[in-house]
Design a protein around this motif. Structure first.
Motif, PDB file in Angstrom:
ATOM      1  N   MET A   1      42.572  40.110  37.655  1.00  0.00           N
ATOM      2  CA  MET A   1      42.622  38.783  38.271  1.00  0.00           C
ATOM      3  C   MET A   1      42.803  37.674  37.249  1.00  0.00           C
ATOM      4  SD  MET A   1      39.954  38.814  41.468  1.00  0.00           S
ATOM      5  CE  MET A   1      38.525  39.049  40.434  1.00  0.00           C
TER       6      MET A   1
ATOM      7  N   ILE B   1      43.279  40.552  48.501  1.00  0.00           N
ATOM      8  CA  ILE B   1      41.962  39.904  48.553  1.00  0.00           C
ATOM      9  C   ILE B   1      41.234  40.302  49.829  1.00  0.00           C
ATOM     10  CG2 ILE B   1      40.769  37.685  48.659  1.00  0.00           C
ATOM     11  CD1 ILE B   1      41.831  38.244  45.919  1.00  0.00           C
TER      12      ILE B   1
ATOM     13  N   MET C   1      36.427  36.336  46.055  1.00  0.00           N
ATOM     14  CA  MET C   1      37.392  36.827  45.083  1.00  0.00           C
ATOM     15  C   MET C   1      38.616  35.927  44.979  1.00  0.00           C
ATOM     16  SD  MET C   1      35.616  39.312  44.105  1.00  0.00           S
ATOM     17  CE  MET C   1      36.609  40.356  43.054  1.00  0.00           C
ATOM     18  N   ARG C   2      38.942  35.217  46.042  1.00  0.00           N
ATOM     19  CA  ARG C   2      40.077  34.301  45.980  1.00  0.00           C
ATOM     20  C   ARG C   2      39.795  33.135  45.041  1.00  0.00           C
ATOM     21  NH1 ARG C   2      41.212  29.560  48.293  1.00  0.00           N
ATOM     22  NH2 ARG C   2      39.254  29.659  49.455  1.00  0.00           N
TER      23      ARG C   2
ATOM     24  N   HIS D   1      37.613  42.290  50.102  1.00  0.00           N
ATOM     25  CA  HIS D   1      36.482  41.780  50.883  1.00  0.00           C
ATOM     26  C   HIS D   1      36.102  42.761  51.992  1.00  0.00           C
ATOM     27  CE1 HIS D   1      37.229  37.293  49.688  1.00  0.00           C
ATOM     28  NE2 HIS D   1      36.727  38.015  48.716  1.00  0.00           N
TER      29      HIS D   1
ATOM     30  N   ASN E   1      39.563  34.412  41.458  1.00  0.00           N
ATOM     31  CA  ASN E   1      40.899  34.661  40.903  1.00  0.00           C
ATOM     32  C   ASN E   1      41.544  33.363  40.429  1.00  0.00           C
ATOM     33  OD1 ASN E   1      44.001  36.072  42.240  1.00  0.00           O
ATOM     34  ND2 ASN E   1      43.282  35.912  40.162  1.00  0.00           N
TER      35      ASN E   1
ATOM     36  N   LYS F   1      47.111  37.584  49.192  1.00  0.00           N
ATOM     37  CA  LYS F   1      46.038  37.395  50.163  1.00  0.00           C
ATOM     38  C   LYS F   1      45.648  38.715  50.830  1.00  0.00           C
ATOM     39  CE  LYS F   1      47.121  32.582  51.271  1.00  0.00           C
ATOM     40  NZ  LYS F   1      47.493  31.625  52.337  1.00  0.00           N
TER      41      LYS F   1
END
Length: 459
Positions: A30, A40, A83-84, A44, A87, A37
């Motif tokens: 990352m 990600i 995580m988005r 999740h 990143n 997306k």
């Protein structure tokens, strides 16, 4: 994570495994690529299934959305990473490194391949001071659309090119250009991170600007103890003590009202004293004095060492958009050897004006042939920056670097901090100049007011 399902981990064990393994494994990837997306979402989804105990054969109910599990524990979440956002923070940190460490191998390769022309464009880059990173000027009808910011600076006078500004920019943008200080050294252009005061990027800022910031600031806890802890962590030391005292009085009030237990005066005094003492022990561990309070300072003017010249500087920001810069040079006997002042037109913050006054004072000292100079100002943060000798990317960073460069040009130099009562002569010098952009300097026949104030300092 599937290899752990037969272990029958408890909830704390699953939490540790997700945070230490699942959310740490893709960190390197990352930090290089912007994940799609869909990826990600899959990450999740896999972590959520593991947390709630789902498998390919058995699908269990997810009682909370993953976004809510990413909230802090005090807000009802588990403190997992989004995580988005993570990143984006890692990639922003890499971009900042490329801009800051321009001589690194990766930066040189990227520059040769993607951005060979690193000059700042007037119309596409955010270079004007403003409330955001997207503040760009508006071109006039006949403006040069290939104009660079360096073209707006007169190289001979080291100031803004008035003709170029009038031909290309609106009056509002021209006033914003005048707010930008120009360095005497003409260094390369640097980018700075506008949300922070020091201009340095940090990944924490990205997280603070995420969707969870408002939730953290506005949410409340579930129990009374958690609410008290929540409030205490958001108050300073003095306000926290007052809040606890009021909470203790309110507790006694409720006992008297609802439980019919009137407390005795010794009980009130003992409980309040115990609570304040406990809070003081807590405050010693939590509240740390800032670096600025440890800076040695004097309440009055003190003579410099023998054969040294103390240069006191000050700046006055007037309401009409003008700034007065003043300097006073005095020897070890307290006698004035130079007084100089200048009035400039600029809408600067006080800290930037103080830095410009320090640069102005050292410039006068250098032109007068002073060799051992002690710079003294009342701006604490500036004095710390001068002492640390570290480059800065804040709005007054270029001026700070100019001051450090000028300090190093003397045979011997040092800086010191003085409080309000120790720079009254320099403060007067910053106020007396009346002609913009014209320097006034006294080396003999000093005004009587300066002599009287200098004599008062020596008393």
């Amino acid at each position: 994570m599937r290899g752990w399902k037969e272990k029958m981990l408890s909830s704390p064990g699953k939490e540790v495994l997700i945070k230490a393994v699942a959310q740490s494994l893709p960190t390197y990837m990352m930090s290089i690529f912007l994940l799609a997306k869909g990826i990600i979402y899959e990450l999740h989804s896999a972590m959520a299934k593991f947390w709630w105990g789902s498998s390919e054969e058995h699908h269990k109910i997810h009682w909370l959305r993953w976004e809510k599990l990413c909230r802090p524990k005090a807000m009802g979440g588990m403190g997992f990473r989004d995580m988005r956002v993570f990143n984006q923070a890692l990639l922003a940190k890499q971009i900042w490194r490329l801009m800051k460490q321009t001589n690194s191998l990766v930066a040189r390769i990227m520059k040769a391949r993607y951005f060979k022309n690193d000059s700042i464009c007037v119309w596409s880059d955010a270079w004007l001071p403003g409330p955001s990173s997207s503040h760009v000027p508006t071109p006039l009808a006949n403006a040069n659309m290939h104009l660079m910011v360096s073209d707006l600076i007169d190289p001979n006078k080291n100031c803004s090119n008035v003709n170029m500004l009038a031909q290309n920019l609106t009056m509002e943008d021209i006033q914003a250009v005048y707010e930008i200080p120009i360095s005497d050294r003409r260094p390369e252009d640097k980018r700075y991170w506008w949300p922070k005061g020091d201009g340095m990027f940090s990944a924490k800022i990205i997280w603070d600007q995420s969707e969870f910031k408002e939730i953290v600031l506005m949410a409340s806890a579930t129990s009374c103890a958690e609410r008290v802890s929540w409030v205490i962590h958001r108050l300073d030391q003095h306000s926290g003590a007052i809040f606890l005292a009021m909470a203790w009085v309110w507790t006694l009030h409720n006992k008297r009202l609802f439980e019919d237990k009137p407390p005795s005066p010794p009980q009130i005094l003992h409980g309040l004293s115990r609570m304040v003492m406990d809070y003081r022990e807590y405050a010693k561990c939590v509240y740390v004095r800032p670096l600025i309070s440890t800076l040695p300072s004097s309440n009055h003017w003190c003579p410099p060492p023998i054969n040294w010249v103390k240069v006191n500087t000050d700046a006055v920001v007037f309401e009409n958009g003008e700034i007065g810069l003043g300097m006073v040079g005095r020897n070890e006997h307290g006698s004035i050897i130079a007084v100089s002042c200048m009035l400039i037109t600029a809408n600067w913050a006080p800290k930037l004006a103080e830095a410009a006054a320090a640069r102005f004072g050292l410039d006068v000292a250098g032109r007068m042939g002073m060799h051992q100079v002690l710079l003294e100002s009342d701006a604490q943060k500036l004095i710390i920056a001068f002492r640390n000798r570290r480059p800065s990317r804040c709005s007054w960073g270029l001026i700070t670097e100019d001051v450090i460069y000028k300090l190093d040009s003397f045979e011997s130099s040092n800086v010191s901090h003085v409080k309000r009562g120790g720079y009254i002569v320099a403060h007067l010098a910053a106020r007396i100049c009346s002609m913009p952009r014209e320097e006034v300097i006294y080396v003999t026949n000093f005004p009587q007011t300066f002599l009287e104030l200098a004599a008062f300092d020596m008393q």
